[in-house]
Design a protein around this motif. Structure first.
Motif, mmCIF file in Angstrom:
data_model
loop_
_atom_site.group_PDB
_atom_site.id
_atom_site.type_symbol
_atom_site.label_atom_id
_atom_site.label_comp_id
_atom_site.label_asym_id
_atom_site.label_seq_id
_atom_site.Cartn_x
_atom_site.Cartn_y
_atom_site.Cartn_z
ATOM 1 N N LYS A 1 -11.129 2.936 7.944
ATOM 2 C CA LYS A 1 -9.954 3.781 8.044
ATOM 3 C C LYS A 1 -10.210 5.165 7.436
ATOM 4 O O LYS A 1 -10.825 5.285 6.374
ATOM 5 N N THR A 2 -9.714 6.192 8.114
ATOM 6 C CA THR A 2 -9.784 7.547 7.580
ATOM 7 C C THR A 2 -8.693 7.736 6.531
ATOM 8 O O THR A 2 -7.771 6.923 6.395
ATOM 9 N N SER A 3 -8.781 8.845 5.802
ATOM 10 C CA SER A 3 -7.760 9.137 4.790
ATOM 11 C C SER A 3 -6.386 9.286 5.429
ATOM 12 O O SER A 3 -5.370 8.894 4.843
ATOM 13 N N TYR A 4 -6.342 9.833 6.632
ATOM 14 C CA TYR A 4 -5.086 9.974 7.373
ATOM 15 C C TYR A 4 -4.482 8.599 7.674
ATOM 16 O O TYR A 4 -3.282 8.365 7.463
ATOM 17 N N GLU A 5 -5.304 7.685 8.134
ATOM 18 C CA GLU A 5 -4.815 6.345 8.452
ATOM 19 C C GLU A 5 -4.309 5.637 7.211
ATOM 20 O O GLU A 5 -3.271 4.957 7.241
ATOM 21 N N LEU A 6 -5.038 5.773 6.105
ATOM 22 C CA LEU A 6 -4.620 5.113 4.872
ATOM 23 C C LEU A 6 -3.283 5.660 4.384
ATOM 24 O O LEU A 6 -2.455 4.913 3.855
ATOM 25 N N GLU A 7 -3.044 6.948 4.575
ATOM 26 C CA GLU A 7 -1.763 7.519 4.152
ATOM 27 C C GLU A 7 -0.616 6.936 4.976
ATOM 28 O O GLU A 7 0.459 6.636 4.442
ATOM 29 N N LEU A 8 -0.832 6.754 6.276
ATOM 30 C CA LEU A 8 0.202 6.149 7.106
ATOM 31 C C LEU A 8 0.408 4.675 6.745
ATOM 32 O O LEU A 8 1.541 4.178 6.768
ATOM 33 N N MET A 9 -0.654 3.983 6.385
ATOM 34 C CA MET A 9 -0.516 2.582 5.997
ATOM 35 C C MET A 9 0.207 2.454 4.656
ATOM 36 O O MET A 9 0.951 1.493 4.435
ATOM 37 N N ARG A 10 -0.001 3.428 3.774
ATOM 38 C CA ARG A 10 0.776 3.423 2.527
ATOM 39 C C ARG A 10 2.265 3.579 2.829
ATOM 40 O O ARG A 10 3.113 2.926 2.212
ATOM 41 N N GLU A 11 2.581 4.466 3.776
ATOM 42 C CA GLU A 11 3.984 4.655 4.146
ATOM 43 C C GLU A 11 4.571 3.393 4.764
ATOM 44 O O GLU A 11 5.707 3.011 4.451
ATOM 45 N N ALA A 12 3.809 2.737 5.636
ATOM 46 C CA ALA A 12 4.283 1.483 6.232
ATOM 47 C C ALA A 12 4.518 0.434 5.145
ATOM 48 O O ALA A 12 5.473 -0.353 5.222
ATOM 49 N N SER A 13 3.684 0.431 4.119
ATOM 50 C CA SER A 13 3.858 -0.517 3.017
ATOM 51 C C SER A 13 5.099 -0.181 2.201
ATOM 52 O O SER A 13 5.827 -1.085 1.756
ATOM 53 N N GLY B 1 7.150 -24.373 1.920
ATOM 54 C CA GLY B 1 5.815 -23.874 1.628
ATOM 55 C C GLY B 1 5.845 -22.521 0.957
ATOM 56 O O GLY B 1 6.902 -21.909 0.729
ATOM 57 N N ILE B 2 4.643 -22.054 0.636
ATOM 58 C CA ILE B 2 4.449 -20.800 -0.097
ATOM 59 C C ILE B 2 3.377 -19.993 0.626
ATOM 60 O O ILE B 2 2.331 -20.539 1.011
ATOM 61 N N ARG B 3 3.639 -18.711 0.821
ATOM 62 C CA ARG B 3 2.587 -17.779 1.256
ATOM 63 C C ARG B 3 2.840 -16.456 0.561
ATOM 64 O O ARG B 3 3.985 -15.994 0.487
ATOM 65 N N ILE B 4 1.785 -15.835 0.065
ATOM 66 C CA ILE B 4 1.877 -14.541 -0.597
ATOM 67 C C ILE B 4 0.805 -13.649 0.007
ATOM 68 O O ILE B 4 -0.373 -14.005 0.002
ATOM 69 N N GLU B 5 1.242 -12.498 0.543
ATOM 70 C CA GLU B 5 0.329 -11.663 1.323
ATOM 71 C C GLU B 5 0.442 -10.197 0.934
ATOM 72 O O GLU B 5 1.528 -9.634 0.904
ATOM 73 N N ASP B 6 -0.723 -9.602 0.647
ATOM 74 C CA ASP B 6 -0.825 -8.175 0.377
ATOM 75 C C ASP B 6 -1.816 -7.542 1.348
ATOM 76 O O ASP B 6 -2.746 -8.196 1.831
ATOM 77 N N ASP B 7 -1.645 -6.243 1.594
ATOM 78 C CA ASP B 7 -2.588 -5.445 2.380
ATOM 79 C C ASP B 7 -3.470 -4.690 1.389
ATOM 80 O O ASP B 7 -2.967 -3.959 0.531
ATOM 81 N N VAL B 8 -4.786 -4.834 1.540
ATOM 82 C CA VAL B 8 -5.719 -4.389 0.504
ATOM 83 C C VAL B 8 -6.825 -3.538 1.112
ATOM 84 O O VAL B 8 -7.431 -3.934 2.115
ATOM 85 N N VAL B 9 -7.099 -2.401 0.478
ATOM 86 C CA VAL B 9 -8.156 -1.504 0.925
ATOM 87 C C VAL B 9 -9.417 -1.772 0.123
ATOM 88 O O VAL B 9 -9.398 -1.767 -1.115
ATOM 89 N N CYS B 10 -10.536 -1.992 0.819
ATOM 90 C CA CYS B 10 -11.838 -2.067 0.164
ATOM 91 C C CYS B 10 -12.315 -0.643 -0.089
ATOM 92 O O CYS B 10 -12.324 0.194 0.828
ATOM 93 N N ASN C 1 -15.017 1.999 -2.842
ATOM 94 C CA ASN C 1 -16.322 1.969 -3.523
ATOM 95 C C ASN C 1 -16.223 1.361 -4.908
ATOM 96 O O ASN C 1 -17.231 1.228 -5.606
ATOM 97 N N GLY C 2 -15.016 0.995 -5.309
ATOM 98 C CA GLY C 2 -14.827 0.409 -6.628
ATOM 99 C C GLY C 2 -13.710 -0.609 -6.608
ATOM 100 O O GLY C 2 -13.722 -1.561 -5.821
ATOM 101 N N VAL C 3 -12.702 -0.394 -7.453
ATOM 102 C CA VAL C 3 -11.574 -1.315 -7.549
ATOM 103 C C VAL C 3 -10.769 -1.245 -6.255
ATOM 104 O O VAL C 3 -10.486 -0.157 -5.751
ATOM 105 N N PRO C 4 -10.391 -2.386 -5.666
ATOM 106 C CA PRO C 4 -9.607 -2.344 -4.426
ATOM 107 C C PRO C 4 -8.243 -1.703 -4.635
ATOM 108 O O PRO C 4 -7.677 -1.751 -5.732
ATOM 109 N N GLU C 5 -7.725 -1.103 -3.558
ATOM 110 C CA GLU C 5 -6.382 -0.527 -3.579
ATOM 111 C C GLU C 5 -5.425 -1.513 -2.914
ATOM 112 O O GLU C 5 -5.581 -1.834 -1.739
ATOM 113 N N ASN C 6 -4.460 -1.990 -3.675
ATOM 114 C CA ASN C 6 -3.478 -2.937 -3.147
ATOM 115 C C ASN C 6 -2.274 -2.153 -2.652
ATOM 116 O O ASN C 6 -1.400 -1.750 -3.432
ATOM 117 N N LEU C 7 -2.235 -1.907 -1.338
ATOM 118 C CA LEU C 7 -1.151 -1.112 -0.754
ATOM 119 C C LEU C 7 0.206 -1.751 -1.023
ATOM 120 O O LEU C 7 1.200 -1.052 -1.267
#
Length: 440
Positions: free
Chosen positions: A159-171, A415-424, A426-432
């Motif tokens: 994902k480009t920086s532009y795409e990640l910004e839109l995914m943050r907004e969706a989150s 039941g139980i389900r817990i779901e996050d969207d996560v960016v890989c 170069n270091g610590v993952p970003e949990n959107l």
């Protein structure tokens, strides 16, 4: 938001143009032609299903509701948008193009689909036409050449920086709506009422969401894709599972949360254990991590959760090897996400295609690639009490190591389900997802 997106979009488009040039060279084509697509007609009817634009089209432009439009990319030339703005009093006509992206395109506005096709590179040219095969567009039928698709899909994973910004907004939109849904659950609303609260908070209608929301009370949490929506609240709401996302300029969020009603401490404790496990899996979204191996690791950790809560008596290795964990956790750990909820190339071996097989015994895993910076994946472990799978488990030797009284107790919670969207990264993952909830 638009001020932030403008410089990011310029870089994003430059990246897409570079990728398109390489994809065309690989396939032996001179032009990349991308259809927005047209609505599908309902069988024996004169109405259409809600329109969903081709994700390849949305990759280039933040346009989600312009059926019949086209993008043409020819290496060395400014990309062209052929924008269909029909003369139509039955539907809302798309507004003329405007915004931070228009300066980057040569834009031609046409009034009918035939005029749009006439402006495309001719049939005698070497053109790669990316779009749905049905319904077909006379004079511009999609050929979807595999070498071109393989290259584009592989690189869409990053994902480009532009795409990640839109995914943050969706989150952010999704997290806000999830909070409203939880409040509706606590207030005793029906599944339908909770869903309405979600839509109101997201300010999106069903057709605008990236997928059909799952809103399950009590035992309905055991139906993995429950979309029924009871109109009447149960006599007692013990538990609540919601899997629902939101959209931002064509990009998706995918969020799941599980709740216990106040006073149901034993089920809450199980939720807390799954939540702790989930956050530990998120922490492993690192460059070089095999997603398939992370999925297998999740089975071992969830086996420990089952054992700690007295549901099984066997060690994790035996629980995984015997298939016991698959009865309680029957789906994959997650999937790629972006322009599509279940995004492309999750199994792809290289930019030239190929497939990385799923681990044996895990047919529903949706990703087998090694994680790299720029990838965005969901992490969604779960534990469920599904009658069909538990009935099958009763007939196996491992049944002796299961506390069936405990199982029967938890059945009423579904039941139980817990779901996050996560960016890989170069270091610590970003949990959107967690970042979005933290803003509320």
């Amino acid at each position: 938001m638009h001020d932030r997106l403008a410089p990011l979009y310029s870089q994003h488009l430059a990246t897409l143009r570079e990728r398109a040039d390489k994809a065309l060279a690989l396939g032996g084509f001179d032009h990349l032609v991308i259809a927005a697509g047209t609505p599908l007609r309902k069988f024996l009817d004169d109405q259409d299903y809600p329109f969903v634009a081709n994700p390849h089209f949305r990759h280039w432009l933040p346009l989600t509701d312009t059926p019949g439009s086209w993008i043409v990319h020819t290496p060395g030339h400014k990309p062209k948008l052929i924008f269909l703005q029909p003369q139509d009093y039955w539907h809302v006509v798309p507004a003329a193009p405007n915004g931070y992206w228009v300066e980057h395109f040569d834009i031609e506005i046409v009034r009918n689909a035939n005029d749009a096709v006439s402006l495309l590179p001719g049939e005698h040219t070497r053109r790669a036409i990316i779009g749905p095969e049905c319904p077909s567009v006379p004079g511009a039928q999609a050929n979807n050449p595999q070498p071109v698709l393989d290259y584009l899909h592989w690189h869409r994973s990053y994902k480009t920086s532009y795409e990640l910004e839109l995914m943050r907004e969706a989150s952010r939109i999704g997290a806000r709506a999830h909070r409203a849904a939880e409040q509706a659950f606590r207030a005793g609303e029906s599944e339908f009422g909770i869903h309405m609260a979600y839509l109101a908070a997201a300010r999106q209608i069903d057709a605008e969401l990236p997928y059909a929301s799952i809103v399950g009370l009590n035992e309905h949490g055991a139906v993995l894709h429950y979309t029924h929506f009871d109109r009447t609240a149960p006599a007692q709401s013990r538990s609540f599972l919601i899997d629902a996302g939101a959209s931002a300029a064509g990009y998706a969020s995918d969020i799941t949360r599980s709740y216990a009603a106040y006073g149901h401490s034993e089920f809450q404790a199980l939720i807390d254990s799954v939540d702790a496990a989930q956050q530990a899996f998120v922490a492993k979204v690192r460059a070089g991590q095999s997603y398939a191996e992370l999925h297998i690791h999740a089975h071992h950790v969830l086996a420990n959760v089952l054992r700690e809560h007295g549901i099984i008596r066997m060690n994790p290795e035996s629980a995984v090897a015997s298939g016991v964990t698959s009865a309680f956790f029957p789906h994959g750990l997650g999937h790629p996400i972006g322009l599509q909820v279940h995004d492309v190339a999750g199994f792809q071996q290289t930019e030239h295609g190929g497939t990385i097989a799923r681990p044996q015994g895990h047919p529903y895993l949706r990703m087998t690639r090694v994680l790299e910076p720029g990838m965005v994946v969901t992490i969604e472990p779960g534990l469920y009490f599904i009658d069909m799978l538990l009935d099958e488990l009763r007939d196996k030797p491992a049944a002796n190591d299961i506390d069936w009284a405990k199982v029967d107790f938890f059945r009423s919670y579904g039941g139980i389900r817990i779901e996050d969207d996560v960016v890989c990264t170069n270091g610590v993952p970003e949990n959107l997802t967690r970042d979005a909830f933290a803003l509320i």
